[in-house]
Design a protein around this motif. Sequence first.
Motif, PDB file in Angstrom:
ATOM      1  N   ALA A  55       6.416  -8.678   0.730  1.00  0.00           N
ATOM      2  CA  ALA A  55       5.407  -7.640   0.710  1.00  0.00           C
ATOM      3  C   ALA A  55       5.770  -6.574  -0.028  1.00  0.00           C
ATOM      4  O   ALA A  55       5.034  -6.084  -0.834  1.00  0.00           O
ATOM      5  CB  ALA A  55       4.944  -7.032   2.358  1.00  0.00           C
ATOM      6  N   PHE A  56       6.943  -6.069  -0.064  1.00  0.00           N
ATOM      7  CA  PHE A  56       7.577  -4.904  -0.675  1.00  0.00           C
ATOM      8  C   PHE A  56       7.910  -5.454  -2.098  1.00  0.00           C
ATOM      9  O   PHE A  56       7.363  -4.678  -3.014  1.00  0.00           O
ATOM     10  CB  PHE A  56       9.049  -4.467  -0.108  1.00  0.00           C
ATOM     11  CG  PHE A  56       9.564  -3.651  -1.121  1.00  0.00           C
ATOM     12  CD1 PHE A  56       8.869  -2.267  -1.132  1.00  0.00           C
ATOM     13  CD2 PHE A  56      10.507  -3.767  -1.973  1.00  0.00           C
ATOM     14  CE1 PHE A  56       9.576  -0.985  -1.449  1.00  0.00           C
ATOM     15  CE2 PHE A  56      11.110  -2.668  -2.650  1.00  0.00           C
ATOM     16  CZ  PHE A  56      10.670  -1.320  -2.529  1.00  0.00           C
ATOM     17  N   SER A  57       8.204  -6.573  -2.388  1.00  0.00           N
ATOM     18  CA  SER A  57       8.366  -7.346  -3.808  1.00  0.00           C
ATOM     19  C   SER A  57       6.919  -7.251  -4.178  1.00  0.00           C
ATOM     20  O   SER A  57       6.571  -7.067  -5.805  1.00  0.00           O
ATOM     21  CB  SER A  57       8.714  -8.778  -3.585  1.00  0.00           C
ATOM     22  OG  SER A  57       8.879  -9.324  -4.933  1.00  0.00           O
ATOM     23  N   ASP A  58       5.716  -7.714  -3.587  1.00  0.00           N
ATOM     24  CA  ASP A  58       4.541  -7.852  -3.963  1.00  0.00           C
ATOM     25  C   ASP A  58       3.939  -6.207  -4.464  1.00  0.00           C
ATOM     26  O   ASP A  58       3.210  -6.111  -5.441  1.00  0.00           O
ATOM     27  CB  ASP A  58       3.337  -8.300  -3.000  1.00  0.00           C
ATOM     28  CG  ASP A  58       3.305  -9.868  -3.249  1.00  0.00           C
ATOM     29  OD1 ASP A  58       4.038 -10.490  -4.335  1.00  0.00           O
ATOM     30  OD2 ASP A  58       2.963 -10.570  -2.498  1.00  0.00           O
ATOM     31  N   PHE A  59       4.016  -5.391  -3.574  1.00  0.00           N
ATOM     32  CA  PHE A  59       3.818  -4.036  -3.776  1.00  0.00           C
ATOM     33  C   PHE A  59       4.515  -3.320  -4.860  1.00  0.00           C
ATOM     34  O   PHE A  59       3.728  -2.915  -5.685  1.00  0.00           O
ATOM     35  CB  PHE A  59       4.257  -3.177  -2.747  1.00  0.00           C
ATOM     36  CG  PHE A  59       4.047  -1.660  -2.883  1.00  0.00           C
ATOM     37  CD1 PHE A  59       2.676  -1.044  -2.884  1.00  0.00           C
ATOM     38  CD2 PHE A  59       5.105  -0.843  -3.350  1.00  0.00           C
ATOM     39  CE1 PHE A  59       2.517   0.264  -3.052  1.00  0.00           C
ATOM     40  CE2 PHE A  59       4.892   0.627  -3.320  1.00  0.00           C
ATOM     41  CZ  PHE A  59       3.635   0.862  -3.368  1.00  0.00           C
ATOM     42  N   LYS A  60       5.694  -3.849  -5.528  1.00  0.00           N
ATOM     43  CA  LYS A  60       6.280  -3.427  -6.610  1.00  0.00           C
ATOM     44  C   LYS A  60       5.683  -4.090  -7.722  1.00  0.00           C
ATOM     45  O   LYS A  60       5.462  -2.993  -9.014  1.00  0.00           O
ATOM     46  CB  LYS A  60       7.770  -3.779  -6.935  1.00  0.00           C
ATOM     47  CG  LYS A  60       8.674  -3.147  -5.593  1.00  0.00           C
ATOM     48  CD  LYS A  60       8.511  -1.602  -5.549  1.00  0.00           C
ATOM     49  CE  LYS A  60       9.182  -0.676  -6.617  1.00  0.00           C
ATOM     50  NZ  LYS A  60       9.252   0.553  -6.584  1.00  0.00           N
ATOM     51  N   LEU A  61       5.063  -5.180  -7.599  1.00  0.00           N
ATOM     52  CA  LEU A  61       4.454  -5.823  -8.653  1.00  0.00           C
ATOM     53  C   LEU A  61       3.148  -5.256  -9.015  1.00  0.00           C
ATOM     54  O   LEU A  61       2.552  -4.834  -9.977  1.00  0.00           O
ATOM     55  CB  LEU A  61       4.121  -7.482  -8.610  1.00  0.00           C
ATOM     56  CG  LEU A  61       3.421  -8.070  -9.381  1.00  0.00           C
ATOM     57  CD1 LEU A  61       3.835  -8.063 -10.785  1.00  0.00           C
ATOM     58  CD2 LEU A  61       3.457  -9.553  -8.927  1.00  0.00           C
ATOM     59  N   LEU A  62       2.579  -4.742  -7.673  1.00  0.00           N
ATOM     60  CA  LEU A  62       1.131  -4.087  -7.866  1.00  0.00           C
ATOM     61  C   LEU A  62       1.202  -2.708  -8.691  1.00  0.00           C
ATOM     62  O   LEU A  62       0.318  -2.374  -9.205  1.00  0.00           O
ATOM     63  CB  LEU A  62       0.634  -3.860  -6.271  1.00  0.00           C
ATOM     64  CG  LEU A  62       0.066  -4.990  -5.793  1.00  0.00           C
ATOM     65  CD1 LEU A  62      -0.167  -4.994  -4.161  1.00  0.00           C
ATOM     66  CD2 LEU A  62      -1.319  -5.666  -6.285  1.00  0.00           C
ATOM     67  N   GLN A  63       2.344  -2.124  -8.138  1.00  0.00           N
ATOM     68  CA  GLN A  63       2.285  -0.867  -8.967  1.00  0.00           C
ATOM     69  C   GLN A  63       2.453  -1.067 -10.433  1.00  0.00           C
ATOM     70  O   GLN A  63       1.521  -0.205 -11.139  1.00  0.00           O
ATOM     71  CB  GLN A  63       3.659  -0.135  -8.750  1.00  0.00           C
ATOM     72  CG  GLN A  63       3.876   0.570  -7.130  1.00  0.00           C
ATOM     73  CD  GLN A  63       5.022   1.026  -6.793  1.00  0.00           C
ATOM     74  OE1 GLN A  63       6.214   0.416  -7.002  1.00  0.00           O
ATOM     75  NE2 GLN A  63       5.149   2.144  -6.394  1.00  0.00           N
ATOM     76  N   THR A 135      -5.784 -10.421  -5.271  1.00  0.00           N
ATOM     77  CA  THR A 135      -5.012 -11.850  -4.412  1.00  0.00           C
ATOM     78  C   THR A 135      -3.782 -11.324  -3.926  1.00  0.00           C
ATOM     79  O   THR A 135      -3.253 -11.319  -3.137  1.00  0.00           O
ATOM     80  CB  THR A 135      -4.956 -12.716  -5.682  1.00  0.00           C
ATOM     81  OG1 THR A 135      -6.307 -13.104  -5.950  1.00  0.00           O
ATOM     82  CG2 THR A 135      -4.246 -14.099  -5.049  1.00  0.00           C
ATOM     83  N   ILE A 136      -2.956 -10.405  -5.099  1.00  0.00           N
ATOM     84  CA  ILE A 136      -1.500 -10.240  -4.672  1.00  0.00           C
ATOM     85  C   ILE A 136      -1.687  -8.964  -3.697  1.00  0.00           C
ATOM     86  O   ILE A 136      -0.856  -8.918  -2.702  1.00  0.00           O
ATOM     87  CB  ILE A 136      -0.581  -9.386  -6.048  1.00  0.00           C
ATOM     88  CG1 ILE A 136      -0.662 -10.750  -7.021  1.00  0.00           C
ATOM     89  CG2 ILE A 136       0.470  -8.851  -5.510  1.00  0.00           C
ATOM     90  CD1 ILE A 136      -0.276 -10.271  -8.228  1.00  0.00           C
ATOM     91  N   THR A 137      -2.581  -8.128  -3.629  1.00  0.00           N
ATOM     92  CA  THR A 137      -2.848  -7.103  -2.629  1.00  0.00           C
ATOM     93  C   THR A 137      -2.984  -7.712  -1.058  1.00  0.00           C
ATOM     94  O   THR A 137      -2.365  -7.473  -0.183  1.00  0.00           O
ATOM     95  CB  THR A 137      -3.895  -6.384  -2.852  1.00  0.00           C
ATOM     96  OG1 THR A 137      -3.703  -5.365  -4.003  1.00  0.00           O
ATOM     97  CG2 THR A 137      -4.112  -5.160  -1.746  1.00  0.00           C
ATOM     98  N   ALA A 138      -4.173  -8.764  -1.065  1.00  0.00           N
ATOM     99  CA  ALA A 138      -4.212  -9.573  -0.010  1.00  0.00           C
ATOM    100  C   ALA A 138      -2.904 -10.362   0.627  1.00  0.00           C
ATOM    101  O   ALA A 138      -2.578 -10.142   1.800  1.00  0.00           O
ATOM    102  CB  ALA A 138      -5.299 -10.624  -0.004  1.00  0.00           C
TER     103      ALA A 138
END
Length: 150
Positions: A55-63, A135-138
Amino acid sequence: MSNTTTSGAATPTATELQARFEALQNRGQALAETLQGLAPLKEASQDQQEAFLLAFSDFKLLQKLFEGAQEAANGINILHASKEEIEAAGGIVADIAELAKEVLETMIDQLGVGEAAVRSAIVTDFGRSLDLIETITARAEAQAQIAGKK
């Protein structure tokens, strides 16, 4: 007159895209708060710790995706602003609008496409970017939920 994509679906308006983008930003902020509230996970299972890290990895990508999407949203807003709105904003907005106009004209000239097609493609592409962000957020939200299970 409604813009359409090649599939025949109506192209969303700049206002609709902006609202969707803001909703995704709010979800991203909520995700950040959730992740912050979960750490540290020393007592959690390995599955929970792994879910947190994913989840943290996805969050960094989302930023990073949000940064690019914000620039795209600003560009779309400028493309859809009237001449009067741009002149009223003045300063840097007018300068950016002039640059956007030059980029639009260059694309039209170099690629041999019509202005309406470029404008529609830009809006459609931004919508596709929002699909990816969603998609990445979900996925990150689902992993955060696993990480938070007691």
